[in-house]
Scaffold this active site. Sequence first.
Site, PDB file in Angstrom:
ATOM      1  N   LEU A   1       0.220  71.218  55.411  1.00 37.37           N
ATOM      2  CA  LEU A   1       0.831  71.558  54.129  1.00 37.37           C
ATOM      3  C   LEU A   1       0.964  73.078  53.998  1.00 37.37           C
ATOM      4  O   LEU A   1       0.420  73.704  53.092  1.00 37.37           O
ATOM      5  CB  LEU A   1       0.013  70.990  52.970  1.00 37.37           C
ATOM      6  CG  LEU A   1       0.760  70.889  51.640  1.00 37.37           C
ATOM      7  CD1 LEU A   1       1.792  69.765  51.683  1.00 37.37           C
ATOM      8  CD2 LEU A   1      -0.218  70.640  50.485  1.00 37.37           C
TER       9      LEU A   1
ATOM     10  N   ILE B   1       6.525  74.849  55.031  1.00 39.44           N
ATOM     11  CA  ILE B   1       7.462  73.757  55.286  1.00 39.44           C
ATOM     12  C   ILE B   1       6.919  72.460  54.700  1.00 39.44           C
ATOM     13  O   ILE B   1       7.643  71.699  54.056  1.00 39.44           O
ATOM     14  CB  ILE B   1       7.743  73.620  56.788  1.00 39.44           C
ATOM     15  CG1 ILE B   1       8.537  74.837  57.287  1.00 39.44           C
ATOM     16  CG2 ILE B   1       8.505  72.332  57.096  1.00 39.44           C
ATOM     17  CD1 ILE B   1       8.674  74.910  58.791  1.00 39.44           C
TER      18      ILE B   1
ATOM     19  N   ARG C   1      -6.690  71.581  57.629  1.00 35.27           N
ATOM     20  CA  ARG C   1      -8.066  71.849  58.043  1.00 35.27           C
ATOM     21  C   ARG C   1      -9.008  71.909  56.843  1.00 35.27           C
ATOM     22  O   ARG C   1     -10.187  71.607  56.942  1.00 35.27           O
ATOM     23  CB  ARG C   1      -8.132  73.157  58.834  1.00 35.27           C
ATOM     24  CG  ARG C   1      -7.597  73.050  60.244  1.00 35.27           C
ATOM     25  CD  ARG C   1      -7.563  74.373  60.940  1.00 35.27           C
ATOM     26  NE  ARG C   1      -6.581  75.269  60.339  1.00 35.27           N
ATOM     27  CZ  ARG C   1      -6.327  76.495  60.778  1.00 35.27           C
ATOM     28  NH1 ARG C   1      -6.999  76.986  61.802  1.00 35.27           N
ATOM     29  NH2 ARG C   1      -5.414  77.245  60.189  1.00 35.27           N
TER      30      ARG C   1
ATOM     31  N   ARG D   1       5.971  70.351  66.586  1.00 35.71           N
ATOM     32  CA  ARG D   1       6.139  70.617  68.009  1.00 35.71           C
ATOM     33  C   ARG D   1       5.965  69.299  68.758  1.00 35.71           C
ATOM     34  O   ARG D   1       5.189  68.428  68.336  1.00 35.71           O
ATOM     35  CB  ARG D   1       5.124  71.652  68.512  1.00 35.71           C
ATOM     36  CG  ARG D   1       5.438  73.088  68.095  1.00 35.71           C
ATOM     37  CD  ARG D   1       6.712  73.586  68.741  1.00 35.71           C
ATOM     38  NE  ARG D   1       7.044  74.958  68.393  1.00 35.71           N
ATOM     39  CZ  ARG D   1       7.889  75.320  67.441  1.00 35.71           C
ATOM     40  NH1 ARG D   1       8.458  74.389  66.682  1.00 35.71           N
ATOM     41  NH2 ARG D   1       8.152  76.590  67.222  1.00 35.71           N
TER      42      ARG D   1
ATOM     43  N   ASP E   1      12.659  65.533  65.885  1.00 38.94           N
ATOM     44  CA  ASP E   1      13.490  66.689  66.226  1.00 38.94           C
ATOM     45  C   ASP E   1      12.892  67.450  67.388  1.00 38.94           C
ATOM     46  O   ASP E   1      13.563  68.281  67.991  1.00 38.94           O
ATOM     47  CB  ASP E   1      13.642  67.608  65.014  1.00 38.94           C
ATOM     48  CG  ASP E   1      14.574  68.768  65.293  1.00 38.94           C
ATOM     49  OD1 ASP E   1      15.708  68.509  65.764  1.00 38.94           O
ATOM     50  OD2 ASP E   1      14.194  69.937  65.067  1.00 38.94           O
TER      51      ASP E   1
ATOM     52  N   GLU F   1      10.794  69.096  76.362  1.00 39.53           N
ATOM     53  CA  GLU F   1      12.073  69.734  76.019  1.00 39.53           C
ATOM     54  C   GLU F   1      12.452  70.760  77.094  1.00 39.53           C
ATOM     55  O   GLU F   1      11.589  71.411  77.657  1.00 39.53           O
ATOM     56  CB  GLU F   1      11.953  70.468  74.674  1.00 39.53           C
ATOM     57  CG  GLU F   1      11.713  69.580  73.480  1.00 39.53           C
ATOM     58  CD  GLU F   1      11.542  70.381  72.196  1.00 39.53           C
ATOM     59  OE1 GLU F   1      11.878  71.586  72.192  1.00 39.53           O
ATOM     60  OE2 GLU F   1      11.077  69.823  71.210  1.00 39.53           O
TER      61      GLU F   1
ATOM     62  N   HIS G   1      15.941  69.391  68.675  1.00 38.33           N
ATOM     63  CA  HIS G   1      15.239  70.581  68.174  1.00 38.33           C
ATOM     64  C   HIS G   1      16.195  71.513  67.421  1.00 38.33           C
ATOM     65  O   HIS G   1      16.307  72.705  67.726  1.00 38.33           O
ATOM     66  CB  HIS G   1      14.564  71.339  69.324  1.00 38.33           C
ATOM     67  CG  HIS G   1      13.413  72.190  68.851  1.00 38.33           C
ATOM     68  ND1 HIS G   1      12.355  72.516  69.663  1.00 38.33           N
ATOM     69  CD2 HIS G   1      13.154  72.787  67.647  1.00 38.33           C
ATOM     70  CE1 HIS G   1      11.500  73.283  68.999  1.00 38.33           C
ATOM     71  NE2 HIS G   1      11.975  73.458  67.766  1.00 38.33           N
TER      72      HIS G   1
END
Length: 310
Positions: free
Chosen positions: A150, A153, A173, A230, A254, A259, A277
């Site tokens: 959180l 984004i 965390r 990621r 995404d 990749e 991505h």
Amino acid sequence: MLPTVLVLIHLQPESQATVSAAFNVITALDPSALDDALTRHADEIRVVLTNGTVGIDASSIARLPKLELIGALGAGYENVDRDAARARGIVVVNGAGTNDDCVADHAFALLLGAVRQIPALDRACRDGVWRDDLPFQPNFSGKKLGVIGLGNIGKKVAKRALGFDIEIGYHNRRPNPDVAYTYFDSVLALAEWADYLVLATPGGAGTKHLINAETLAALGSHGYVVNVARGSVVDTAALADALERGVIAGAGLDVYEGEPAPPALLIESKRVVLTPHVGGRSPEAVAASVQLFVDNATRHFAGTPVLTPV
């Protein structure tokens, strides 16, 4: 005389023009070109422009004796060797905040697309299949969304969800005292509660395969997972198995492991929506990130603190 920047990522013409106005530009987009640039221009290069995916490693940093500043477009910087930079006093900056809205928008596009099966319905319509021959898709609204990470984004994703009457939970965390959303102290507990999981956590060793077979089983057969973080955060093999066996209902990715090669285990699945991505890519986001890089560099060379150090 303009400082020299080594650019390790592809730039659109508009971005190239912005960077070229502030720097003498050397571009190296593959290992051979990088080696050539490091050999021929090592004593000129004072700045490197890269991103989180490409990064720059310790061996390359070691070959740049005049390097003062490394900039990563976008929020990610996981493949920049910050320890090597820190040891030399090299400043590392990123594009924090410049593409947050774009990524949050894209996360919702993936989630809506997966839940309402938009790509499959598009294909069916083009093939002349009418709705009576297609399965129903569930409501999107009125569900529970779990946000993993959180940060900026993640908060924007949560804000968008409120417009769909969706209840918000999150895992960080530690709890965030500035939000009223429900905090879960483990990913597993959040997955058990949620209908949707959106991943907006940083990459790296600490979050590798955070979403695994156990987490997906906890999310359950009516659950959906979206990854705009990621690729390493999701265990691809576990996700492919969960989709194939109906352990979860669907996914939107995404980002993915390996990749830029497409995820071979997932490309045949009708339960997953894939994009290459592009979540943080828009003309507005890229222009803002490039300008922030130039602003950071201008401040650095003027001897004032940079705006977004990492």
